[in-house]
Every structure is written in structure tokens, then in C-alpha cells.
Design an enzyme around this catalytic site. Structure first.
Site, PDB file in Angstrom:
ATOM      1  N   PRO A   1      21.408  26.783  42.213  1.00  0.00           N
ATOM      2  CA  PRO A   1      22.013  27.293  40.861  1.00  0.00           C
ATOM      3  C   PRO A   1      22.682  26.448  39.887  1.00  0.00           C
ATOM      4  O   PRO A   1      23.229  26.732  38.930  1.00  0.00           O
ATOM      5  CB  PRO A   1      23.061  28.104  41.681  1.00  0.00           C
TER       6      PRO A   1
ATOM      7  N   GLU B   1      24.639  25.305  52.256  1.00  0.00           N
ATOM      8  CA  GLU B   1      25.672  25.150  51.099  1.00  0.00           C
ATOM      9  C   GLU B   1      25.113  23.982  50.026  1.00  0.00           C
ATOM     10  O   GLU B   1      25.665  23.923  49.011  1.00  0.00           O
ATOM     11  CB  GLU B   1      27.032  24.494  51.511  1.00  0.00           C
TER      12      GLU B   1
ATOM     13  N   ARG C   1       0.585  32.056  35.856  1.00  0.00           N
ATOM     14  CA  ARG C   1      -0.066  32.856  34.747  1.00  0.00           C
ATOM     15  C   ARG C   1      -0.439  32.185  33.552  1.00  0.00           C
ATOM     16  O   ARG C   1      -1.166  32.220  32.896  1.00  0.00           O
ATOM     17  CB  ARG C   1       1.186  33.688  34.133  1.00  0.00           C
TER      18      ARG C   1
ATOM     19  N   ASP D   1       2.397  37.913  25.886  1.00  0.00           N
ATOM     20  CA  ASP D   1       3.405  38.253  26.869  1.00  0.00           C
ATOM     21  C   ASP D   1       4.691  37.891  25.930  1.00  0.00           C
ATOM     22  O   ASP D   1       4.726  36.987  24.841  1.00  0.00           O
ATOM     23  CB  ASP D   1       3.685  37.522  27.903  1.00  0.00           C
TER      24      ASP D   1
HETATM   25 CL1  6GU Z   1      17.078  28.244  42.150  1.00  0.00          CL
HETATM   26  N1  6GU Z   1      18.683  28.634  44.186  1.00  0.00           N
HETATM   27  C1  6GU Z   1      19.830  29.441  44.573  1.00  0.00           C
HETATM   28  N2  6GU Z   1      20.199  28.949  45.910  1.00  0.00           N
HETATM   29  N3  6GU Z   1      20.602  30.151  44.138  1.00  0.00           N
HETATM   30  C2  6GU Z   1      20.162  30.414  42.735  1.00  0.00           C
HETATM   31  C3  6GU Z   1      19.036  29.760  41.993  1.00  0.00           C
HETATM   32  C4  6GU Z   1      18.223  28.732  42.946  1.00  0.00           C
HETATM   33  N4  6GU Z   1      18.970  30.299  41.002  1.00  0.00           N
HETATM   34  C5  6GU Z   1      19.908  31.023  40.820  1.00  0.00           C
HETATM   35  N5  6GU Z   1      20.682  31.168  41.850  1.00  0.00           N
END
Ligand code: 6GU
Length: 237
Positions: free
Chosen positions: A85, A112, A150, A165
Site C-alpha cells: 500500500p 505488517e 490484456r 478500453d
Molecule cells: Cl499492493 N498490498 C496491500 N497489502 N494492501 C494494498 C495494496 C497492496 N494496494 C492497496 N492496498
């Protein structure tokens, strides 16, 4: 794909376009289990964070040595992507960049996160699929694969359909509305122009509809790269 849960991919890999692409040899996907590089008798992959706090952290030697083992199987190294994230937000531009690589190594985290030395040593491209937290990178990795394959020539039946698309090419806008049979359903009719057989009028209508929808619902996409209406090429169905 490097993951602690390779079995999460089996349903996804066994279906649809992806299965056909794999069977046809257009795409090759290998799974490596991080657990195989776990330490000690218990194949430990994670440990408590130094300094305290909740959760567990994936250990650097496990991840780094798994990546190195996978990299050593081929002559040229794969492009290493860490799903997290914290990463750069995935969009069609990023997907196109990834699709241009010969081989990708997608590293899925759990718990984590990774010991920071994984980043320092591997210097991966870090990618997130949005501002929300998933339990692990596996689902995000499937999103990446799905979007990337794709763009592999021959994966889609119709050569044109990925270029038309939403978000593809320079045209950052939504696709026009689509209709199929029946002509009328619960009092709602298919727009007359689509039944007209006038390919030029249909192309114009689709362009205008797509643009109007984008203005209404995703005006953030507009700005640069407004393109001319597409040529009135006939649509074969
Ligand atoms: Cl790539 N990994 C995780 N654990 N949470 C996320 C993500 C990735 N992308 C958005 N949230």
C-alpha cells in the site's frame, strides 16, 4: 510470483483468458513459496518488530534469498515489483510500463510488511492498487497480472478490444455505453442510432456518449490529450 500463499492463485490462473493464454504459451506464470526459504526447523518467515508494536514483519533473508533463487533460474533478471500500500498507485500507464518488460517478479507481502532492508537490497518498483489496506499483496498481484496480460498480443480474442478500453492509449476517458439484445427491456429501448447501420453516425454517437459520461462521472480524467473522433471504421460483431 513470490508468495506465502501460492494456492490463492490456482482458481484465478485456471480460468478464462488467463488459462487460455497460459495453455497457448503466450504467458508463463511460476509460483515460488516464500516458506521454502524460511529459517530453521519451523521454516520461520516472520518475526516481531524491533522496537515493539503489533504484528509480524517478514524477515529480510527469507525474501531476499527467495528472490535471488528465482532470479538465478534465468539468464536476465526479472523486473522486481513489490506489492504494497506504500507503492505508486497502479493505473493504465503503470500497467503499460509493466507489460513492456520481458519478465516480472511480483513479490507479495503479508503481515505488517517487509523488513526495510528488503527494499534497500532489492530496490523493487513498489506498487499499490489503491488507498486501502489489504491483508496481503496476493489479490493486488492478481490485479496487476490481469491488467498486464490484456496487453500481451494474442491474449484477447479481438486484437482491437484492449485498445478501445477505457483508459487505454492516450485517451483517458470512459468507454461508451453498450447494448445487446433484447431491443427493449422493461420499457427501456436501445438508442436508435445503434440500430441504424450507419457506421459513421454510430462512431460519432459513441465518441460523444463516452465523452459526456466521462465529463459527468470522471471529469478528473479529462484535461490533456483530447482526441479527434475515431475514423468511421465499421464495427463487425
Ligand atoms: Cl499492493 N498490498 C496491500 N497489502 N494492501 C494494498 C495494496 C497492496 N494496494 C492497496 N492496498
Amino acid at each position: 510470483m513470490l508468495t506465502l500463499f501460492p494456492e490463492m492463485f490456482s482458481g484465478y490462473l485456471g480460468q478464462g483468458h488467463l488459462k487460455r493464454a497460459i495453455d497457448a504459451g503466450l504467458v508463463q506464470i511460476e509460483l515460488a513459496n516464500l516458506r521454502d526459504f524460511g529459517l530453521g526447523r519451523h521454516r520461520q518467515v516472520d518475526d516481531r518488530p524491533y522496537g515493539g508494536g503489533p504484528g509480524m514483519v517478514l524477515m529480510a533473508p527469507v525474501v531476499v534469498e527467495c528472490v535471488e533463487a528465482v532470479q538465478s533460474l534465468a539468464q536476465r533478471p526479472a523486473h522486481v515489483v513489490l506489492l504494497t500500500p506504500r507503492g505508486q498507485r497502479l493505473d493504465q500507464k503503470v500497467v503499460e510500463g509493466l507489460a513492456g518488460r520481458e519478465r516480472l517478479l511480483l513479490l507479495c507481502g503479508r503481515y505488517e510488511g517487509f523488513d526495510e532492508r528488503v527494499r534497500k537490497i532489492l530496490q523493487p518498483e513498489e506498487i499499490s492498487i489503491g488507498d486501502f489496506v489489504l491483508n496481503g499483496g496476493e489479490v493486488a498481484a492478481m490485479v496487476v497480472i490481469d491488467a498486464v496480460i490484456r496487453l500481451v498480443p494474442g491474449v484477447l480474442g479481438d486484437e482491437d478490444s484492449s485498445r478501445q478500453d477505457s483508459f487505454s492509449g492516450q485517451e483517458r476517458r470512459l468507454e461508451h455505453d453498450q447494448y445487446t439484445r433484447p431491443r427493449e427491456y422493461r420499457g427501456l429501448s436501445v438508442p436508435e442510432v445503434l440500430l441504424s447501420g450507419d457506421h459513421e453516425a454510430i462512431a460519432r454517437w459513441r465518441h460523444e456518449e463516452g465523452l459526456a459520461r466521462t465529463k459527468r462521472e470522471r471529469s478528473d480524467l479529462l484535461g490533456q490529450n483530447q482526441t479527434e473522433p475515431p475514423p468511421a471504421a465499421p464495427y463487425f460483431d
